[in-house]
Write an enzyme that holds these catalytic residues in place. Structure first.
Site, PDB file in Angstrom:
ATOM      1  N   SER A 148       0.854  -1.183   0.000  1.00  0.00           N
ATOM      2  CA  SER A 148       0.000   0.000   0.000  1.00  0.00           C
ATOM      3  C   SER A 148       0.890   1.232   0.000  1.00  0.00           C
ATOM      4  O   SER A 148       2.070   1.154   0.354  1.00  0.00           O
ATOM      5  CB  SER A 148      -0.874  -0.003   1.261  1.00  0.00           C
ATOM      6  OG  SER A 148      -1.483   1.252   1.492  1.00  0.00           O
ATOM      7  N   TYR A 161      -3.175  -0.298  10.019  1.00  0.00           N
ATOM      8  CA  TYR A 161      -2.997  -0.626   8.601  1.00  0.00           C
ATOM      9  C   TYR A 161      -1.606  -0.207   8.131  1.00  0.00           C
ATOM     10  O   TYR A 161      -0.907  -0.970   7.452  1.00  0.00           O
ATOM     11  CB  TYR A 161      -4.084   0.080   7.792  1.00  0.00           C
ATOM     12  CG  TYR A 161      -4.121  -0.272   6.329  1.00  0.00           C
ATOM     13  CD1 TYR A 161      -4.644  -1.493   5.898  1.00  0.00           C
ATOM     14  CD2 TYR A 161      -3.661   0.621   5.372  1.00  0.00           C
ATOM     15  CE1 TYR A 161      -4.696  -1.811   4.546  1.00  0.00           C
ATOM     16  CE2 TYR A 161      -3.709   0.312   4.022  1.00  0.00           C
ATOM     17  CZ  TYR A 161      -4.235  -0.901   3.612  1.00  0.00           C
ATOM     18  OH  TYR A 161      -4.289  -1.215   2.273  1.00  0.00           O
TER      19      TYR A 161
END
Length: 267
Positions: A148, A161
């Site tokens: 990501s 995250y």
């Protein structure tokens, strides 16, 4: 020199894409299938597996779906044995399954933090170590971790995250370091902001016809001046799954329209 396009041919290869019954994983699996790979996927729920099989069928793809939780080490080992017996050794593993919890850090419970880490970081560790022994025996293997932009950047409300995806970046590099001598390449793909059904509300026009504030923010921050499409990830995935990337190892390929390279427009 042989036709360079032959290097991208995945015919005869078995590709396991975790959590690929829909979304980004589904788009990546479609791309791998179009290059000739046999598609295997898993999900935690039977109904999602069944929906996934139907979705692949509608695209003309015969996919093999299994119910399995990537955080359950014993279940994953059984899954890999089953796939090897029923379909073949996994040549390509795409660690796509993941979750995000948007909770301000000081309001987040440790149990919620652990759940994100468990699925987004422990899951790829468990999946990778389950397929690597057979890849070593076969003499090759490809592992693609879906990272990501949060592997590089922080943002409000996504502490778990960002921690998980930052860890996944380093797990990618470590797998490359530890198993490169066995002709196993482990790389990552870092998607930018992708237009999926989940992000659709962020792209809806306002009552006055203007862009949603978050939509405006992303367009202003992205040199490509658009959201990515799930299909934008298919080509990079095929490259990293193919012989064309045999000397590429330990890299994260950011597919983000240039957002990580750009400081943004002047107000």
């Amino acid at each position: 020199m042989e036709n360079i396009m032959k290097q991208y041919d995945l015919t005869g290869k078995v590709a396991l894409v975790t959590g690929a019954s829909y979304g980004i994983g589904f788009a990546i699996a479609k791309g791998l299938a179009s290059a000739g790979a046999t598609i295997v996927f898993n999900d935690r729920k039977e109904e999602l597996v069944e929906k996934g099989i139907e979705a692949y069928k509608e695209e003309g793809i015969k996919a093999y779906g299994y119910v399995c939780d990537v955080t359950d080490e014993d279940a994953v080992e059984e899954l890999i044995k089953k796939i090897e017996n029923e379909i073949g050794v996994v040549d390509i593993l795409v660690n796509n399954a993941g979750i995000i919890k948007r909770i301000p850090m000081c309001e987040m419970k440790a149990a919620e933090f652990r759940e994100v880490i468990d699925i987004d970081l422990n899951g790829p560790f468990i999946m990778s170590k389950a397929v690597i022994p057979s890849m070593i025996k076969k003499g090759h293997g490809k592992i693609i971790n879906i990272c990501s932009m949060m592997s590089e950047l922080g943002r409000e409300t996504v502490s778990a995250y960002a921690a998980a995806k930052g860890g996944l970046k380093m797990l990618t590099k470590n797998i490359a370091s530890e198993f490169g001598e066995h002709n196993i390449q482990c790389n990552g793909i870092g998607p930018g902001y992708i237009a999926t059904p989940q992000t659709a509300p962020l792209r809806e026009k306002q009552a006055d016809g203007s862009r949603h504030p978050f939509d405006s923010f992303i367009i202003a921050k992205t040199p490509a001046a658009r959201w990515g499409e799930p299909e934008d990830l298919a080509g990079p995935a095929v490259f990293l799954a193919s012989d064309a990337s045999n000397f590429v190892n330990g890299h994260i390929l950011y597919v983000d329209g240039g957002i990580l390279a750009y400081i943004g427009k002047q107000p």
